[in-house]
Scaffold this active site. Structure first.
Site, short mmCIF file in Angstrom:
data_model
loop_
_atom_site.label_atom_id
_atom_site.label_comp_id
_atom_site.label_asym_id
_atom_site.label_seq_id
_atom_site.Cartn_x
_atom_site.Cartn_y
_atom_site.Cartn_z
N TYR A 78 -2.78 -2.26 -10.42
CA TYR A 78 -2.46 -0.88 -10.03
C TYR A 78 -1.46 -0.24 -10.99
CZ TYR A 78 -0.57 3.08 -7.42
OH TYR A 78 -0.14 4.33 -7.05
N ARG A 95 -3.27 6.39 -16.44
CA ARG A 95 -3.46 7.70 -15.80
C ARG A 95 -2.32 8.63 -16.17
NH1 ARG A 95 -3.65 8.15 -9.25
NH2 ARG A 95 -1.77 6.89 -9.50
N TYR A 97 8.81 8.42 -8.85
CA TYR A 97 9.21 7.08 -8.37
C TYR A 97 9.97 6.35 -9.49
CZ TYR A 97 5.91 6.94 -4.30
OH TYR A 97 5.24 7.14 -3.13
N ARG A 112 1.29 15.18 -2.89
CA ARG A 112 1.03 14.70 -1.52
C ARG A 112 -0.15 15.41 -0.86
NH1 ARG A 112 3.41 9.81 -1.48
NH2 ARG A 112 5.42 10.01 -2.51
N GLU A 134 -3.10 2.94 5.10
CA GLU A 134 -2.97 4.22 4.38
C GLU A 134 -4.02 5.18 4.93
OE1 GLU A 134 -2.30 4.04 0.07
OE2 GLU A 134 -3.78 5.65 -0.17
C1 3EB Z 1 2.27 6.21 -2.03
O1 3EB Z 1 2.62 7.14 -1.33
C2 3EB Z 1 1.19 5.33 -1.48
O2 3EB Z 1 -1.95 6.11 -6.94
O3 3EB Z 1 -3.28 7.79 -6.58
C3 3EB Z 1 -1.10 7.15 -2.16
C4 3EB Z 1 -1.94 8.14 -2.69
C5 3EB Z 1 -0.71 6.09 -2.97
C6 3EB Z 1 -2.39 8.07 -4.00
C7 3EB Z 1 -2.44 6.96 -6.20
C8 3EB Z 1 -1.15 6.03 -4.28
C9 3EB Z 1 -1.98 7.01 -4.80
O4 3EB Z 1 2.80 5.94 -3.12
C10 3EB Z 1 0.15 5.01 -2.45
#
Ligand code: 3EB
Length: 336
Positions: A142, A149, A203, A216, A330
């Site tokens: 990942y 990406r 992050y 989001r 999720e």
């Molecule tokens: C998060 O909030 C959970 O890598 O495209 C959620 C939605 C998550 C999309 C992505 C990852 C992705 O980090 C993981």
């Protein structure tokens, strides 16, 4: 071109049969079943089959319909477009490290959007087998994917501003990494963040060399038509940047549902300059996908989701790994 149909086309339909009939209004179809097959044109429409169930499960097909569409293939990309919406699916061929091919395939997709004139990328889905396993360098697959990406967004961003769309990045039971996305030509798109979650693209480094590239949620509006669609990203039990309730399934469900409520709630929409006729709640969310790490957790998660969402909501449960090893569930969905 029939505009009403363009709009209704923005909605996925989970169909009862394995293989519904195709027609020229089909922008794309995605099979969530036991077999991976790279995207192809099938009876004139893009078709991607993801390995998201065990061999004896039937799965479901998601179909995106729109106005009369033109379909084509370009390298790894299989796509169709109708004048307002572009649907495109791609496979990222297998390799010991996925970063370079992820960057390359993403860049090809961005170029296609630009060339065809659908530059407003609003929703992407990424399905990543062995998502929590290490690649040849000992980097989690990942995180390797996220690096490629992120580089694609950065490189492309130097040429043309490309905001990060709502997205899902989730495991798969087999096959190669594959993604599909939707972009549009004239719809007004607004990208949303959640006030109690750190934007994923900021992050800290502890989660990998490059941050995940997504918002989001995305709101897509066609004002003249009074159309407002809200595409909610994969949402999990994360507050700030931290996973909360590491080994508590029901608490993770609750935090996830709260995160979605806050994201679509009145205050957050106002904060993002979005006006809706009425307040939005979990009861307005449809076309829901719930990804559950452990198959044995599905019945409890199903009960919780059935309570939280509207009785008529289409909810699909899939048993796959999630991008952080400590996440058990999720949830994504769409408000139309
Ligand atoms: C998060 O909030 C959970 O890598 O495209 C959620 C939605 C998550 C999309 C992505 C990852 C992705 O980090 C993981």
């Amino acid at each position: 071109m029939d505009y009403a149909n363009l709009i209704s086309g923005g909605h996925p339909q989970a169909l009862p049969e394995d293989r519904p009939l195709m027609n020229s209004r089909v922008l794309g179809m995605v099979n969530f079943g036991p077999v991976f097959r790279k995207p192809v044109l099938e009876e004139g429409s893009p078709f991607l089959s993801l390995r998201m169930t065990s061999a004896d499960e039937k799965g479901f097909v998601e179909q995106w319909t729109a106005g009369p569409a033109q379909a084509s293939v370009s390298g790894n990309l299989v796509y169709a477009h109708d004048g307002e919406y572009l649907f495109c699916a791609a496979e990222i061929p297998a390799s010991e490290r996925c970063r370079n091919l992820t960057r390359k395939t993403y860049l090809a997709a961005f170029e296609l959007m630009d060339e065809l004139g659908y530059p407003r990328l609003f929703r992407m889905w990424n399905y990543i087998p062995r998502i929590n396993e290490d690649n040849a360098d000992g980097l989690e697959i990942y995180r390797d994917f996220c690096a490629g990406r992120s580089e694609a967004f950065e490189l492309y961003g130097r040429r043309r501003h490309l905001p990060m769309p709502a997205a899902t990045g989730i495991g798969a039971q087999g096959g190669n990494i594959a993604f599909f996305f939707l972009s549009c030509r004239s719809g007004r798109v607004t990208f949303l963040e959640n006030p109690r979650q750190m934007p994923a693209y900021t992050y800290p480094r502890q989660y990998g060399p490059r941050s995940p590239s997504f918002a989001r949620a995305t709101c897509v509006q066609h004002d003249a038509l009074g159309v407002l669609n809200l595409y909610i990203s994969g949402t999990a039990s994360i507050i700030g940047h931290e996973t909360v309730h590491r080994s508590d399934l029901m608490r993770q469900c609750d935090v996830t549902l709260e995160n979605i409520s806050l994201l679509i709630g009145r205050d957050n929409l106002i904060r993002h300059g979005i006006e809706t006729p009425a307040d939005l709640t979990l009861r307005d969310v449809d076309f829901i996908k719930v990804y559950v790490r452990h198959a044995e957790d599905i019945p409890a998660v199903r009960r919780r989701c059935r309570e939280a969402f509207a009785p008529h909501a289409n909810i699909q449960f899939l048993n796959v790994d999630i991008c952080r090893s400590d996440l058990l569930v999720e949830i994504e969905g769409i408000i139309t």
